[in-house]
Design an enzyme around this catalytic site. Structure first.
Site, mmCIF file in Angstrom:
data_model
loop_
_atom_site.group_PDB
_atom_site.id
_atom_site.type_symbol
_atom_site.label_atom_id
_atom_site.label_comp_id
_atom_site.label_asym_id
_atom_site.label_seq_id
_atom_site.Cartn_x
_atom_site.Cartn_y
_atom_site.Cartn_z
ATOM 1 C CG HIS A 29 -3.525 7.215 3.140
ATOM 2 N ND1 HIS A 29 -3.787 7.044 4.478
ATOM 3 C CD2 HIS A 29 -3.103 6.008 2.704
ATOM 4 C CE1 HIS A 29 -3.520 5.786 4.819
ATOM 5 N NE2 HIS A 29 -3.106 5.141 3.759
ATOM 6 C CG ASP B 74 -2.008 -0.995 1.209
ATOM 7 O OD1 ASP B 74 -1.982 -1.870 0.327
ATOM 8 O OD2 ASP B 74 -2.902 -0.906 2.071
ATOM 9 C CG ASP B 75 0.156 3.888 2.278
ATOM 10 O OD1 ASP B 75 -0.987 3.511 1.947
ATOM 11 O OD2 ASP B 75 0.468 4.130 3.457
ATOM 12 C CG HIS C 104 -4.520 2.772 -0.469
ATOM 13 N ND1 HIS C 104 -5.434 2.156 0.344
ATOM 14 C CD2 HIS C 104 -3.506 3.154 0.352
ATOM 15 C CE1 HIS C 104 -4.987 2.169 1.598
ATOM 16 N NE2 HIS C 104 -3.827 2.780 1.633
ATOM 17 C CG HIS D 211 2.351 0.133 4.316
ATOM 18 N ND1 HIS D 211 2.129 -0.740 5.363
ATOM 19 C CD2 HIS D 211 1.204 0.831 4.148
ATOM 20 C CE1 HIS D 211 0.886 -0.553 5.801
ATOM 21 N NE2 HIS D 211 0.308 0.392 5.098
HETATM 22 ZN ZN ZN Z 1 -2.544 3.144 3.272
#
Ligand code: ZN
Length: 485
Positions: free
Chosen positions: A351, A296-297, A347, A441
């Site tokens: 955020h 993620d991210d 995603h 991540h």
């Molecule tokens: Zn995230």
């Protein structure tokens, strides 16, 4: 043929998601006492390492990181641009730090009212407008939420010149005199009037006041418009929220400093490689052992390529839940992820904690991200994952409308907390199971460092690495392995 999850499948998926997430939240509850202000910080300067940066940023000379924090009483996400030029970074970062400080002071004052069911939230997102090869405007939206229906939102802008190495003042862009201010006032006024319904909320005296005081302008420039921004209540009733007016540059060209617009070096962004074909989903063996690694991210220009290399060594497929802001800056890297056959998930852009947003902003966050991904690779993401794993009934019904399944995880590597490769491996290997969806991540070096050992170990245990959609598709009509504990 690309196979898609069909209606009944993902109705079931939503149910599974709830099962998985209630499991996750029960874990979270158990751990609450021990959770100290958990922080996921991408520290300044971490990605600016030109020697080993494999993937170019779209905006030459500017990198961007998303700085995310999660504690038991608040969540926050801040987009941090980096130019490596002190006169620019120092000012922008100081402004960001002040906004964060202001938020934390509010949280501290009211900390008794916040808990895991009622989190405060800070979301500072940034839009980048390119004017020439070296002049850009950053438009920051600062959203602070302390409860209730809506949060507070305001806009701050910076226009930077990478060649001069500084933040530009309005006077360096535009001849500020009675003539130009009058012209801009007239133009802005009539443009705002075009939207009759919205204009009925505008207080004309306040509008005049705001437009005729250029020292107070919040402004930005793109290659074709000069924009002015007004905070909530500044020129209109609160119902209207933020307002923006875009004045075509053609109309005010005589006032624009010509140095700004002359740009012999302007580089057009390269054509998107539409040759990338979305990977087909592989048939899984009902008796096989599978895990879905998820990252993620990102994408992150330094960490993501390392993750891709390790995955390639095992011919493994994984799923990357990307942030739209990062996708916009690193389209080449997004293309590489897709070209290698990995799955790309949505995603959100910036955020945010979706439960703190109005429906139209949630929709914007998700649709804009899908659009950014589509622009980069030519197809849309198949699934989404909400930031912080945070959602409620409203979020679920909205994403059902959008038609993109929501996926959480069954094993949290806690890489964002430990930032330690051995600890990451220990947590995953102690909890892994057939059908696991593992959360990591690709913005932490420790995660990239943990991966070679992790994959070796899982490979020896007979696991195959598949994407989230492959895992979910296999469970079509059955109880999914990702809901096993
Ligand atoms: Zn995230």
């Amino acid at each position: 043929m690309i196979r898609r999850i069909k209606w009944p499948g993902w109705l079931l998926l939503l149910i599974l998601v709830i099962v998985v997430s209630s499991f996750f939240f029960s874990l979270l509850k158990k751990n609450t006492e021990t959770i100290q202000a958990q922080e996921v910080i991408v520290s300044h300067g971490q990605i600016i390492d030109e020697n080993d940066q494999n993937f170019e940023t779209k905006y030459s000379g500017i990198d961007v990181v998303s700085k995310t924090k999660q504690t038991e009483i608040y969540t926050s996400s801040i987009v941090v641009p980096e130019t490596g030029i002190e006169a620019i970074d120092k000012n922008v970062h100081e402004w960001l730090r002040n906004k964060e400080k202001e938020f934390l002071e509010q949280v501290d004052l009211n900390k008794d009212i916040f808990n895991e069911e009622h989190l405060a939230h800070l979301n500072i997102q940034m839009t980048t407008q390119q004017i020439t090869s070296h002049i850009y405007s950053f438009i920051f939206s600062n959203y602070q939420y302390y409860g209730g229906a809506n949060g507070n939102q305001d806009i701050t802008t910076f226009t930077i010149d990478l060649k001069k190495g500084k933040i530009l003042e309005l006077e360096e862009v535009l001849a500020v005199n009675k003539d130009s201010v009058d012209t801009i006032y007239q133009l802005a006024f009539s443009l705002l009037q075009e939207d009759e319904e919205r204009f009925s909320f505008v207080f004309e005296d306040q509008l005049k006041d705001a437009l005729t005081k250029p020292t107070n302008w919040k402004w930005s420039l793109s290659s074709d418009v000069f924009s002015l921004y007004f905070d909530k209540y500044e020129i209109a009733a609160g119902a209207v929220g933020l307002m923006q007016v875009d004045i075509p540059l053609d109309e005010i060209l005589t006032y624009i400093n010509e140095d700004i617009l002359i740009d012999s070096e302007k580089v057009e962004v390269g054509d998107i490689d539409k040759e990338i074909i979305e990977s087909e989903w592989k048939e899984l063996d009902p008796n096989g052992k599978y895990v879905a690694l998820t990252f993620d991210d990102g994408p992150h220009p330094k960490v993501t390529p390392q993750v891709l290399d390790t995955l390639s060594e095992y011919g493994a497929k994984a799923t990357f839940y990307m942030l739209g802001t990062q996708v916009e800056y690193y389209p080449g890297l997004v293309q590489e992820v897709a070209r290698l056959g990995h799955e790309i998930g949505n995603h959100s852009m910036s955020h945010p904690n979706l439960v703190t947003l109005e429906p139209k902003r949630i929709k914007h966050e998700l649709e804009e991200t899908s659009l950014q991904i589509e622009e980069a690779v030519g197809f849309r993401p198949s699934t989404m994952r909400p930031p912080y794993g945070s959602y409620n009934d409203g979020v679920i019904s909205l994403i059902s409308d959008i038609g993109i399944p929501m996926v959480l995880w069954s094993v949290d590597s806690l890489d964002w907390k430990s930032r330690d490769k051995d600890e990451i491996n220990k947590v995953i290997l102690n909890n892994v199971h057939d059908g696991a969806i593992i959360l990591m991540h690709d913005i932490h070096q420790a995660t990239a460092d943990a991966l070679p050992h992790l994959m070796k170990e899982l490979d020896q245990q007979g696991y195959e690495f598949v994407t989230v959609s492959e895992l979910l598709e296999q469970n079509h009509g059955e109880i999914g392995p990702h809901s096993k504990r």
